[in-house]
Design a protein around this motif. Structure first.
Motif, PDB file in Angstrom:
ATOM      1  N   LYS A  24      -1.167   5.880 -10.461  1.00  0.00           N
ATOM      2  CA  LYS A  24      -2.044   5.082  -9.607  1.00  0.00           C
ATOM      3  C   LYS A  24      -3.366   5.821  -9.403  1.00  0.00           C
ATOM      4  CE  LYS A  24       1.679   2.835  -7.031  1.00  0.00           C
ATOM      5  NZ  LYS A  24       2.259   2.565  -5.670  1.00  0.00           N
ATOM      6  N   GLU A  65      -6.788   2.213  -1.410  1.00  0.00           N
ATOM      7  CA  GLU A  65      -6.146   1.592  -2.564  1.00  0.00           C
ATOM      8  C   GLU A  65      -6.510   0.126  -2.590  1.00  0.00           C
ATOM      9  OE1 GLU A  65      -1.708   0.938  -4.606  1.00  0.00           O
ATOM     10  OE2 GLU A  65      -1.893   1.737  -2.566  1.00  0.00           O
ATOM     11  N   GLY A 112      -2.674   4.627 -16.578  1.00  0.00           N
ATOM     12  CA  GLY A 112      -2.922   3.757 -15.433  1.00  0.00           C
ATOM     13  C   GLY A 112      -4.297   3.140 -15.591  1.00  0.00           C
TER      14      GLY A 112
END
Length: 311
Positions: A188, A200, A306
């Motif tokens: 992530k 996020e 990612g």
């Protein structure tokens, strides 16, 4: 009547002279025919001698031609021609003497011709022996070539077997190495602003993005040695170019034998307990809008990936 005593004497003298002249004519005729016969005999003798000389020359020329052929054949077969060449010199001297024609003994030349012919017959035997030796040598060479070819074939088979084993070992080693490679999951990317606040989101605003925080998990792998591992991070922009700054920690590493640019790297003490890893990366210039890809590499293998987006 008067007598002439001189007449009988005159007739006798004439008769005597006639007899003498007839005798001389006979002798002269005999001498002429005898000389003619001698001359004819001499012409026959000279003609016969010329013919004999011509025949002798032809024989010597024939022997010379045969001798040249023998020299060439022996040289071709790899034999010694010194004796043949010596005989050739002697033959040429005899031919020269015959051409001069001074005090020629044809009987002596006939004897020489027989010697030359006997010499040629002897060399025929030598040539036959050389030919047999060459056939034997050629056969031996062929056998050796076949044996050598067989050895080369066996050696090539052995080399191929060794190459196959080496290739198999390399493939096995690669499989073992790949099996022992790190594996990253749950990769992530978070945005970090200038105040250190972590956010996020599906997409981040470029003006609020000071750093990115990369978080991932290293899976347990009993084949992986517990030791410090270098993890290389490649951040790819929307056009696929690597985000890099050599003055800010970027560099190059090898992947599949190719030199590749990385964005940043970190050293992780792998403990094989499902550990979580974090990494902060600061870029000196703003990010362009678009979708970014993050790739992780270790020990030459890609171990995870990612992505994040900038709006």
């Amino acid at each position: 009547m008067e007598n002439n005593p001189q007449k009988p004497k005159t007739n006798g003298a004439l008769l005597a002279a006639l007899i003498i002249m007839t005798g001389l004519a006979g002798v002269s005729s005999y001498l002429y025919f005898d000389q003619k016969k001698v001359s004819e005999n001499q012409e026959v003798t000279i003609s016969e001698r010329v013919e004999e000389l011509s025949t002798t020359r032809v024989k010597l020329d024939s022997i010379s031609t045969a001798l040249d052929a023998k020299i060439a054949e022996v040289q071709k077969l790899g034999g010694d021609v010194s004796e043949l060449e010596k005989m050739k010199v002697q033959l040429e001297q005899d031919k020269a003497s015959l051409r001069k024609g001074n005090r020629i003994s044809l009987a002596r030349y006939e004897a020489k011709i027989k010697q030359y012919e006997a010499f040629l017959v002897e060399k025929d035997t030598l040539i036959a022996n050389l030919q047999r030796e060459n056939v034997t040598l050629a056969t031996n060479v062929k056998v050796l070539d076949e044996e050598n070819t067989g050895l080369k074939t066996e050696r090539q088979k052995l080399a191929d077997s060794v190459t196959t084993v080496v290739t198999q070992n390399q493939e096995l080693s690669t499989k073992v190495t790949r099996a022992a490679a790190l594996k990253a999951q749950n990769v992530k990317v978070f945005a970090v602003n200038a105040k250190g606040k972590v956010k996020e989101d599906d997409a981040y605003k470029a003006k609020r993005l000071d750093k990115i925080k990369l978080v991932y998990t290293l899976l347990d792998n009993p084949l992986t040695r517990e030791e410090p591992k270098d993890v290389y991070v490649r951040v790819l922009d929307p056009q696929g170019a690597v985000v890099s700054d050599m003055a800010n920690g970027s560099g190059t590493f090898n992947v599949d034998g190719n030199e590749t640019i990385y964005t940043t790297k970190q050293t992780v003490n792998y403990t094989s307990n499902g550990q979580n890893v974090e990494l902060l990366y600061t870029r000196g210039i703003p990010y362009k809008p678009g979708k970014y890809t993050v790739e992780l590499y270790s020990e030459g293998f890609r171990i995870g990936a990612g992505e994040f987006a900038i709006r």
